[in-house]
Design a protein around this motif. Structure first.
Motif, PDB file in Angstrom:
ATOM      1  N   ASN A 216      -5.503  27.803  70.982  1.00  0.00           N
ATOM      2  CA  ASN A 216      -6.635  26.950  70.681  1.00  0.00           C
ATOM      3  C   ASN A 216      -6.100  25.771  69.791  1.00  0.00           C
ATOM      4  OD1 ASN A 216      -8.873  25.668  69.728  1.00  0.00           O
ATOM      5  ND2 ASN A 216     -10.088  27.107  70.018  1.00  0.00           N
ATOM      6  N   ALA A 217      -5.420  26.123  68.835  1.00  0.00           N
ATOM      7  CA  ALA A 217      -4.911  25.110  68.010  1.00  0.00           C
ATOM      8  C   ALA A 217      -3.538  25.838  67.261  1.00  0.00           C
ATOM      9  CB  ALA A 217      -5.819  24.906  66.882  1.00  0.00           C
ATOM     10  N   MET A 218      -2.743  24.911  66.715  1.00  0.00           N
ATOM     11  CA  MET A 218      -1.368  25.191  66.134  1.00  0.00           C
ATOM     12  C   MET A 218      -1.482  24.282  65.000  1.00  0.00           C
ATOM     13  SD  MET A 218       1.523  26.649  68.847  1.00  0.00           S
ATOM     14  CE  MET A 218       2.480  27.514  67.843  1.00  0.00           C
ATOM     15  N   GLY A 219      -0.634  24.641  63.818  1.00  0.00           N
ATOM     16  CA  GLY A 219      -0.446  23.776  62.727  1.00  0.00           C
ATOM     17  C   GLY A 219       0.317  24.591  61.704  1.00  0.00           C
ATOM     18  N   TRP A 220       0.466  23.859  60.796  1.00  0.00           N
ATOM     19  CA  TRP A 220       1.557  24.184  59.417  1.00  0.00           C
ATOM     20  C   TRP A 220       0.559  23.985  58.370  1.00  0.00           C
ATOM     21  CZ3 TRP A 220       6.302  25.781  60.278  1.00  0.00           C
ATOM     22  CH2 TRP A 220       6.997  25.268  61.538  1.00  0.00           C
ATOM     23  N   TYR A 221       0.904  25.080  57.257  1.00  0.00           N
ATOM     24  CA  TYR A 221       0.251  25.182  56.085  1.00  0.00           C
ATOM     25  C   TYR A 221       1.579  25.175  55.193  1.00  0.00           C
ATOM     26  CZ  TYR A 221      -4.392  26.244  57.921  1.00  0.00           C
ATOM     27  OH  TYR A 221      -5.508  26.023  58.416  1.00  0.00           O
TER      28      TYR A 221
ATOM     29  N   ILE B 127      -4.951  20.449  68.022  1.00  0.00           N
ATOM     30  CA  ILE B 127      -5.788  21.055  68.674  1.00  0.00           C
ATOM     31  C   ILE B 127      -5.487  20.958  70.145  1.00  0.00           C
ATOM     32  CG2 ILE B 127      -8.270  21.557  69.525  1.00  0.00           C
ATOM     33  CD1 ILE B 127      -7.775  21.713  66.503  1.00  0.00           C
ATOM     34  N   THR B 128      -5.187  21.973  70.871  1.00  0.00           N
ATOM     35  CA  THR B 128      -4.760  21.878  72.152  1.00  0.00           C
ATOM     36  C   THR B 128      -5.647  20.800  73.209  1.00  0.00           C
ATOM     37  OG1 THR B 128      -3.793  24.287  72.095  1.00  0.00           O
ATOM     38  CG2 THR B 128      -4.465  23.391  74.067  1.00  0.00           C
ATOM     39  N   SER B 129      -6.976  21.227  72.985  1.00  0.00           N
ATOM     40  CA  SER B 129      -7.838  20.548  73.917  1.00  0.00           C
ATOM     41  C   SER B 129      -8.024  19.026  73.288  1.00  0.00           C
ATOM     42  CB  SER B 129      -9.340  21.151  73.901  1.00  0.00           C
ATOM     43  OG  SER B 129     -10.166  20.307  74.587  1.00  0.00           O
ATOM     44  N   GLY B 130      -7.442  18.331  74.231  1.00  0.00           N
ATOM     45  CA  GLY B 130      -7.563  16.800  73.873  1.00  0.00           C
ATOM     46  C   GLY B 130      -6.282  16.258  72.968  1.00  0.00           C
ATOM     47  N   ASN B 131      -5.652  17.301  72.484  1.00  0.00           N
ATOM     48  CA  ASN B 131      -4.222  17.099  71.604  1.00  0.00           C
ATOM     49  C   ASN B 131      -4.692  16.266  70.316  1.00  0.00           C
ATOM     50  OD1 ASN B 131      -1.304  17.613  71.849  1.00  0.00           O
ATOM     51  ND2 ASN B 131      -0.990  15.437  71.968  1.00  0.00           N
ATOM     52  N   SER B 132      -5.921  16.308  70.033  1.00  0.00           N
ATOM     53  CA  SER B 132      -6.186  15.728  68.547  1.00  0.00           C
ATOM     54  C   SER B 132      -5.369  16.435  67.320  1.00  0.00           C
ATOM     55  CB  SER B 132      -7.572  15.850  68.479  1.00  0.00           C
ATOM     56  OG  SER B 132      -8.029  16.959  68.283  1.00  0.00           O
ATOM     57  N   THR B 133      -5.131  15.464  66.633  1.00  0.00           N
ATOM     58  CA  THR B 133      -4.258  16.073  65.259  1.00  0.00           C
ATOM     59  C   THR B 133      -4.956  15.863  64.013  1.00  0.00           C
ATOM     60  OG1 THR B 133      -3.058  13.897  65.083  1.00  0.00           O
ATOM     61  CG2 THR B 133      -1.890  15.634  66.329  1.00  0.00           C
ATOM     62  N   ASN B 134      -4.669  16.719  63.034  1.00  0.00           N
ATOM     63  CA  ASN B 134      -5.316  16.537  61.538  1.00  0.00           C
ATOM     64  C   ASN B 134      -4.285  16.574  60.476  1.00  0.00           C
ATOM     65  OD1 ASN B 134      -7.371  16.257  59.631  1.00  0.00           O
ATOM     66  ND2 ASN B 134      -7.538  18.562  59.376  1.00  0.00           N
ATOM     67  N   TYR B 135      -4.313  15.745  59.529  1.00  0.00           N
ATOM     68  CA  TYR B 135      -3.329  15.729  58.511  1.00  0.00           C
ATOM     69  C   TYR B 135      -3.931  15.668  57.104  1.00  0.00           C
ATOM     70  CZ  TYR B 135       0.186  14.097  62.106  1.00  0.00           C
ATOM     71  OH  TYR B 135       0.968  14.195  63.231  1.00  0.00           O
ATOM     72  N   ALA B 136      -3.265  16.460  56.181  1.00  0.00           N
ATOM     73  CA  ALA B 136      -3.713  16.178  54.753  1.00  0.00           C
ATOM     74  C   ALA B 136      -3.168  14.785  54.257  1.00  0.00           C
ATOM     75  CB  ALA B 136      -2.760  17.407  53.955  1.00  0.00           C
TER      76      ALA B 136
ATOM     77  N   PHE C 183      -4.062  29.668  66.177  1.00  0.00           N
ATOM     78  CA  PHE C 183      -5.246  30.311  66.462  1.00  0.00           C
ATOM     79  C   PHE C 183      -5.497  30.398  68.103  1.00  0.00           C
ATOM     80  CE2 PHE C 183      -9.436  31.422  65.340  1.00  0.00           C
ATOM     81  CZ  PHE C 183     -10.480  30.611  65.961  1.00  0.00           C
ATOM     82  N   LEU C 184      -5.403  31.600  68.339  1.00  0.00           N
ATOM     83  CA  LEU C 184      -5.209  31.887  69.655  1.00  0.00           C
ATOM     84  C   LEU C 184      -5.941  33.147  70.399  1.00  0.00           C
ATOM     85  CD1 LEU C 184      -3.254  34.293  70.390  1.00  0.00           C
ATOM     86  CD2 LEU C 184      -1.445  32.809  69.412  1.00  0.00           C
ATOM     87  N   ARG C 185      -6.207  33.175  71.671  1.00  0.00           N
ATOM     88  CA  ARG C 185      -6.646  34.351  72.388  1.00  0.00           C
ATOM     89  C   ARG C 185      -5.731  34.992  72.984  1.00  0.00           C
ATOM     90  NH1 ARG C 185     -11.438  32.066  75.879  1.00  0.00           N
ATOM     91  NH2 ARG C 185     -12.190  31.738  73.876  1.00  0.00           N
ATOM     92  N   PRO C 186      -5.519  36.449  72.477  1.00  0.00           N
ATOM     93  CA  PRO C 186      -4.136  37.017  72.800  1.00  0.00           C
ATOM     94  C   PRO C 186      -4.523  37.555  74.441  1.00  0.00           C
ATOM     95  CG  PRO C 186      -5.648  38.414  71.413  1.00  0.00           C
ATOM     96  CD  PRO C 186      -6.077  36.792  71.359  1.00  0.00           C
ATOM     97  N   TYR C 187      -5.684  37.832  74.967  1.00  0.00           N
ATOM     98  CA  TYR C 187      -5.898  38.261  76.275  1.00  0.00           C
ATOM     99  C   TYR C 187      -7.429  37.664  76.887  1.00  0.00           C
ATOM    100  CZ  TYR C 187      -8.314  41.891  73.949  1.00  0.00           C
ATOM    101  OH  TYR C 187      -9.177  42.578  73.058  1.00  0.00           O
ATOM    102  N   ASP C 188      -7.513  37.702  77.958  1.00  0.00           N
ATOM    103  CA  ASP C 188      -8.707  37.049  78.561  1.00  0.00           C
ATOM    104  C   ASP C 188      -9.881  37.543  78.152  1.00  0.00           C
ATOM    105  OD1 ASP C 188     -10.052  36.929  82.070  1.00  0.00           O
ATOM    106  OD2 ASP C 188     -10.219  35.338  80.271  1.00  0.00           O
ATOM    107  N   ARG C 189     -10.839  36.539  77.626  1.00  0.00           N
ATOM    108  CA  ARG C 189     -12.401  37.134  77.052  1.00  0.00           C
ATOM    109  C   ARG C 189     -12.442  37.751  75.785  1.00  0.00           C
ATOM    110  NH1 ARG C 189     -15.232  39.955  82.263  1.00  0.00           N
ATOM    111  NH2 ARG C 189     -14.752  38.118  83.855  1.00  0.00           N
ATOM    112  N   SER C 190     -11.121  37.711  75.035  1.00  0.00           N
ATOM    113  CA  SER C 190     -10.938  38.361  73.631  1.00  0.00           C
ATOM    114  C   SER C 190     -11.307  37.127  72.720  1.00  0.00           C
ATOM    115  CB  SER C 190      -9.635  38.608  73.459  1.00  0.00           C
ATOM    116  OG  SER C 190      -8.687  37.287  73.187  1.00  0.00           O
ATOM    117  N   PRO C 191     -11.850  37.307  71.424  1.00  0.00           N
ATOM    118  CA  PRO C 191     -12.131  36.274  70.523  1.00  0.00           C
ATOM    119  C   PRO C 191     -10.828  35.532  70.390  1.00  0.00           C
ATOM    120  CG  PRO C 191     -12.971  38.390  69.740  1.00  0.00           C
ATOM    121  CD  PRO C 191     -11.969  38.557  70.842  1.00  0.00           C
TER     122      PRO C 191
END
Length: 122
Positions: free
Chosen positions: A32-37, A52-61, A99-107
């Motif tokens: 769903n998303a990847m980032g750096w802290y 964010i994977t969908s739309g490839n939008s980014t967010n920065y501090a 932030f990812l889904r490890p298998y189909d239909r999982s949270p």
């Protein structure tokens, strides 16, 4: 199992640049998303940048806008953070996050890398 492996940390001289990379592997259905802290000594972990994977939008501090650039390579489940014009206050351990889904239909679940040290060297 999901693994996030970071690379690219180190010492950087004033105004220098660094490129951090993170690769996610293992049981991954979708990301769903990847980032750096980052977490500096005596401080709480804070978000640096995310994509964010969908739309490839980014967010920065606010503290890194204009100096850091985050990018994704979806096909390889990787995320990179280009750090330019490093400042002393950027010294911290940088953690990759997914932030990812490890298998189909999982949270979706949050996963973390082990961290890589970035140090401003005067």
């Amino acid at each position: 199992q999901v693994h996030l492996v970071e690379s690219g940390g180190g010492l950087v001289q004033p105004g220098g640049s660094l490129r951090l990379s993170c690769a996610a592997s293992g049981s991954i259905f979708s990301i769903n998303a990847m980032g750096w802290y980052r977490q500096a000594p005596g401080k709480e972990r804070e978000l640096v940048a995310a994509v964010i994977t969908s739309g490839n939008s980014t967010n920065y501090a606010d503290s890194v806008k204009g100096r850091f650039t985050i990018s994704r390579e979806n096909a390889k489940n990787t995320v990179t953070l280009q750090i330019n014009s490093l400042k002393p206050e950027d010294t911290a351990v940088y953690y990759c996050n997914a932030f990812l889904r490890p298998y189909d239909r999982s949270p979706n679940y949050m996963y973390w890398g082990q961290g890589t040290q970035v140090t401003f060297s005067s």
